[in-house]
Scaffold this active site. Structure first.
Site, PDB file in Angstrom:
ATOM      1  CE  LYS A   1      -1.487   1.329   3.977  1.00  0.00           C
ATOM      2  NZ  LYS A   1      -1.306   3.291   4.641  1.00  0.00           N
ATOM      3  CG  ASN A   2       2.257   2.078   3.424  1.00  0.00           C
ATOM      4  OD1 ASN A   2       1.107   3.088   3.077  1.00  0.00           O
ATOM      5  ND2 ASN A   2       2.983   2.398   4.885  1.00  0.00           N
TER       6      ASN A   2
ATOM      7  CB  CYS B   1      -4.203  10.216  12.004  1.00  0.00           C
ATOM      8  SG  CYS B   1      -2.496   9.283  12.325  1.00  0.00           S
TER       9      CYS B   1
ATOM     10  NE  ARG C   1       1.151   9.768  10.760  1.00  0.00           N
ATOM     11  CZ  ARG C   1       1.222   9.004   9.595  1.00  0.00           C
ATOM     12  NH1 ARG C   1      -0.029   8.181  10.502  1.00  0.00           N
ATOM     13  NH2 ARG C   1       1.565   8.447   8.879  1.00  0.00           N
TER      14      ARG C   1
ATOM     15  CG  ASP D   1       4.706   1.019   9.064  1.00  0.00           C
ATOM     16  OD1 ASP D   1       4.767   1.643   8.521  1.00  0.00           O
ATOM     17  OD2 ASP D   1       3.711   1.785  10.906  1.00  0.00           O
TER      18      ASP D   1
ATOM     19  NE  ARG E   1      -6.767   3.526   5.703  1.00  0.00           N
ATOM     20  CZ  ARG E   1      -6.639   5.192   6.670  1.00  0.00           C
ATOM     21  NH1 ARG E   1      -7.066   6.028   8.104  1.00  0.00           N
ATOM     22  NH2 ARG E   1      -5.322   6.009   5.531  1.00  0.00           N
TER      23      ARG E   1
HETATM   24  C1  EPZ Z   1       4.985   6.829   6.697  1.00  0.00           C
HETATM   25  O1  EPZ Z   1       4.198   7.789   7.508  1.00  0.00           O
HETATM   26  C2  EPZ Z   1       4.243   5.762   6.079  1.00  0.00           C
HETATM   27  N1  EPZ Z   1       2.814   5.731   5.370  1.00  0.00           N
HETATM   28  C3  EPZ Z   1       3.530   4.896   7.834  1.00  0.00           C
HETATM   29  O2  EPZ Z   1       2.596   3.988   7.585  1.00  0.00           O
HETATM   30  C4  EPZ Z   1       4.855   4.610   8.401  1.00  0.00           C
HETATM   31  O3  EPZ Z   1       4.567   4.241   9.662  1.00  0.00           O
HETATM   32  C5  EPZ Z   1       5.531   6.071   8.828  1.00  0.00           C
HETATM   33  O4  EPZ Z   1       5.888   6.497   7.226  1.00  0.00           O
HETATM   34  C6  EPZ Z   1       7.204   5.589   9.134  1.00  0.00           C
HETATM   35  O5  EPZ Z   1       7.560   4.900   8.807  1.00  0.00           O
HETATM   36  C7  EPZ Z   1       2.911   5.952   3.561  1.00  0.00           C
HETATM   37  O6  EPZ Z   1       3.995   5.879   3.871  1.00  0.00           O
HETATM   38  C8  EPZ Z   1       1.686   6.642   3.605  1.00  0.00           C
HETATM   39  P1  EPZ Z   1       6.812   9.827   8.269  1.00  0.00           P
HETATM   40  P2  EPZ Z   1       4.967   9.317   7.521  1.00  0.00           P
HETATM   41  O7  EPZ Z   1       6.687  11.822   7.796  1.00  0.00           O
HETATM   42  O8  EPZ Z   1       5.521   9.268   5.780  1.00  0.00           O
HETATM   43  C9  EPZ Z   1       7.739  13.555  11.644  1.00  0.00           C
HETATM   44  C10 EPZ Z   1       0.655   2.848   7.899  1.00  0.00           C
HETATM   45  O9  EPZ Z   1       0.738   2.033   9.133  1.00  0.00           O
HETATM   46  N2  EPZ Z   1       7.558  14.689  10.560  1.00  0.00           N
HETATM   47  O10 EPZ Z   1       7.896   9.055   8.144  1.00  0.00           O
HETATM   48  O11 EPZ Z   1       4.197  10.329   7.515  1.00  0.00           O
HETATM   49  C11 EPZ Z   1       6.165  12.544  11.947  1.00  0.00           C
HETATM   50  O12 EPZ Z   1       5.302  13.752  12.827  1.00  0.00           O
HETATM   51  C12 EPZ Z   1       1.217   4.214   8.208  1.00  0.00           C
HETATM   52  O13 EPZ Z   1       1.163   2.316   6.706  1.00  0.00           O
HETATM   53  C13 EPZ Z   1       7.227  15.557  11.056  1.00  0.00           C
HETATM   54  O14 EPZ Z   1       7.212  16.509  12.550  1.00  0.00           O
HETATM   55  O15 EPZ Z   1       6.034   9.508   8.373  1.00  0.00           O
HETATM   56  C14 EPZ Z   1       6.755  11.256  12.395  1.00  0.00           C
HETATM   57  O16 EPZ Z   1       6.664  11.617  14.045  1.00  0.00           O
HETATM   58  C15 EPZ Z   1       0.949   4.438   9.092  1.00  0.00           C
HETATM   59  N3  EPZ Z   1       6.884  16.666   9.682  1.00  0.00           N
HETATM   60  C16 EPZ Z   1       8.238  11.268  12.516  1.00  0.00           C
HETATM   61  O17 EPZ Z   1       8.580  12.478  11.645  1.00  0.00           O
HETATM   62  C17 EPZ Z   1       7.175  16.110   8.673  1.00  0.00           C
HETATM   63  O18 EPZ Z   1       7.082  17.261   7.156  1.00  0.00           O
HETATM   64  C18 EPZ Z   1       8.330  10.437  10.821  1.00  0.00           C
HETATM   65  O19 EPZ Z   1       6.673  10.814  10.125  1.00  0.00           O
HETATM   66  C19 EPZ Z   1       6.648  15.064   8.338  1.00  0.00           C
HETATM   67  C20 EPZ Z   1       6.877  13.973   9.545  1.00  0.00           C
END
Ligand code: EPZ
Length: 426
Positions: free
Chosen positions: A22-23, A120, A125, A308, A400
């Site tokens: 999915k991702n 969420c 996030r 995850d 999902r």
């Molecule tokens: C991706 O989310 C995945 N989703 C998530 O999978 C996964 O848990 C996550 O990466 C971490 O591996 C998709 O790929 C669609 P991040 P993402 O940006 O990109 C902070 C699932 O279960 N951050 O890597 O949204 C954030 O708050 C989902 O399939 C900022 O502060 O995660 C987090 O603490 C859940 N500012 C950390 O970075 C930003 O602009 C990592 O988040 C972006 C992120």
């Protein structure tokens, strides 16, 4: 709302197939915005988030054929005309990953309006790093009435160092950079396989990218991208969930159509727990190796132990002899499954970002509530070994990101069925 009914006690035996990731599929579908030609993606999982992405692209004017029946697990996308480059709140609020259209839209059309994703269940996030990166590339971004509005004549290459490692931030900006004028150098990038998969598609579309999968990515912008056909990676989190299902039930399970190289951290940890793992080219055999032993985890960005997989691993830890320390370093609120596991008889305490699991505790069936995608998977795993019949409510969270989960598990001996909301019946 649908429920799952699971009767525990059966070891899982046989072969279970992994679907596409999915991702990976979500950013790759968004990448189709970057060209007016047709993009064809194979091995698309039939899950709710993909349908949401189809709706999102279609709402902007894209032609999207999402293959069911004849063209199973394939999508044809053509963004010849993007008549309405807006990601509307009604769609974004159901899927945060909608923000992945921001970079491609502004790169292709020079304008984008994307509803700000709310928080969420697992954390705030924010997408501040997506915004900072686009501004560094020359976009003017304003926020009003809950929407981000981004404008530019043409994005320009820049040197961007991510303050934090972000998967979709890396993907969003990588897509934007492919059509920017000049070179963009990204540092402190996410190294997840989903980034590498997206880069493979972009390169097939004519992009000039070096270093995807490492923390430094260099992009030479080009004037246009063309269509391509690309096969999506197997879903490493679904595969990992099945490995734990085989281990927790004391079964003998062959997890097929996966990419073992993407699962090294989990495999290493399961072997520390005493689980027997045999790695093949595109499959992994998991068997019980006798009593499970406790082994601590600390979630990290790839190639570390994936956040995850944290909830699923915690379910396994309840069946391991000893104390398991689970540290969640990526998200600030990713222990929603703890209370539900404790209601099934687990003994888990939480202190900030650390959960302490005392095992082994026999689990009893209960009525439990799903809260987010991976926490839901954790409850299914617990139910597979619980004594009696567990009812899981709000399984739409699972729909999902897991394709036909109950059918796949039933196919290897699990006693699991979906119970629709029959009017008037509990
Ligand atoms: C991706 O989310 C995945 N989703 C998530 O999978 C996964 O848990 C996550 O990466 C971490 O591996 C998709 O790929 C669609 P991040 P993402 O940006 O990109 C902070 C699932 O279960 N951050 O890597 O949204 C954030 O708050 C989902 O399939 C900022 O502060 O995660 C987090 O603490 C859940 N500012 C950390 O970075 C930003 O602009 C990592 O988040 C972006 C992120």
């Amino acid at each position: 709302m649908d429920k799952f009914v699971v009767r525990g006690g059966n070891p899982l035996l046989g072969t279970i197939k992994v679907s596409g990731a999915k991702n990976s599929a979500l950013p790759c579908m968004a990448a189709a915005i970057l060209t007016e030609d047709e993009v064809i993606l194979e091995n698309i999982p039939q899950v709710r988030d993909i349908e949401t992405e189809r709706k999102l692209l279609a709402s902007m004017g894209a032609e999207v054929e999402l293959g069911y029946g004849r063209a199973q697990h394939r999508t044809h996308i053509r963004c010849a005309v993007l008549s309405d480059p807006v990601a509307k709140y009604e769609i974004v609020k159901t899927m945060r990953a909608s923000s992945l259209v921001l970079g491609p839209l502004i790169a292709r059309t020079g304008v984008a309006r994307v509803a700000m994703p709310g928080g969420c269940a697992i954390g705030g996030r924010p997408i501040d790093l997506h915004i900072k990166g686009l501004e560094a590339m020359g976009a003017t971004i304003t926020q009003e009435h809950g929407y981000l509005e981004a404008r530019t004549d043409r994005l320009k290459g820049a040197h961007i160092v991510f303050d934090k490692i972000t998967v979709t931030g890396t993907e969003d900006l990588l897509m934007a950079a492919t059509l920017a004028e000049g070179e963009t150098l990204f540092e402190n990038c996410a190294r997840e396989p989903e980034v590498t998969d997206l880069a493979a598609l972009l390169i097939a579309m004519g992009a000039n990218i070096e270093g995807a999968g490492t923390s430094t990515i260099r992009v030479q912008g080009v004037a246009k991208l063309h269509g391509a056909r690309h096969r999506i990676n197997p879903d490493r989190i679904e595969a990992g969930t099945f490995l734990i299902a085989g281990a927790i039930t004391g079964g003998d399970l062959n997890v097929d159509c996966c990419e073992p190289a993407h699962l090294s951290a989990l495999i290493y940890k399961l072997e520390q727990c005493g689980v027997r793992i045999d790695v093949g080219t595109d499959h992994i055999r998991v068997r019980s190796g006798g009593d499970l032993k406790a082994a601590d985890i600390s979630t990290e960005e790839y190639p570390g132990f994936p956040t995850d997989m944290q909830a699923q691993y915690m379910a396994l830890a309840t069946q391991a002899e000893g104390t398991t320390i689970v540290t969640e370093n990526i998200f600030e609120n990713r222990f929603m499954h703890v209370q539900e596991l404790n209601r099934m008889g687990a003994n888990i305490t939480v202190q900030g970002r650390t959960a302490t699991v005392q095992g082994k505790t026999p689990l009893q069936s209960a009525a439990v509530m799903c809260s987010d995608l991976r926490a839901s998977a954790s409850l299914v795993l617990a139910a597979l070994v619980a004594d009696g019949e567990t009812i899981l409510d709000r399984v739409y969270h699972m729909d999902r990101g897991y394709e036909r989960l109950e059918e796949k598990l039933r196919g290897v001996g699990a006693q699991i069925r979906r119970m629709g909301d029959v009017f008037g019946k509990k």
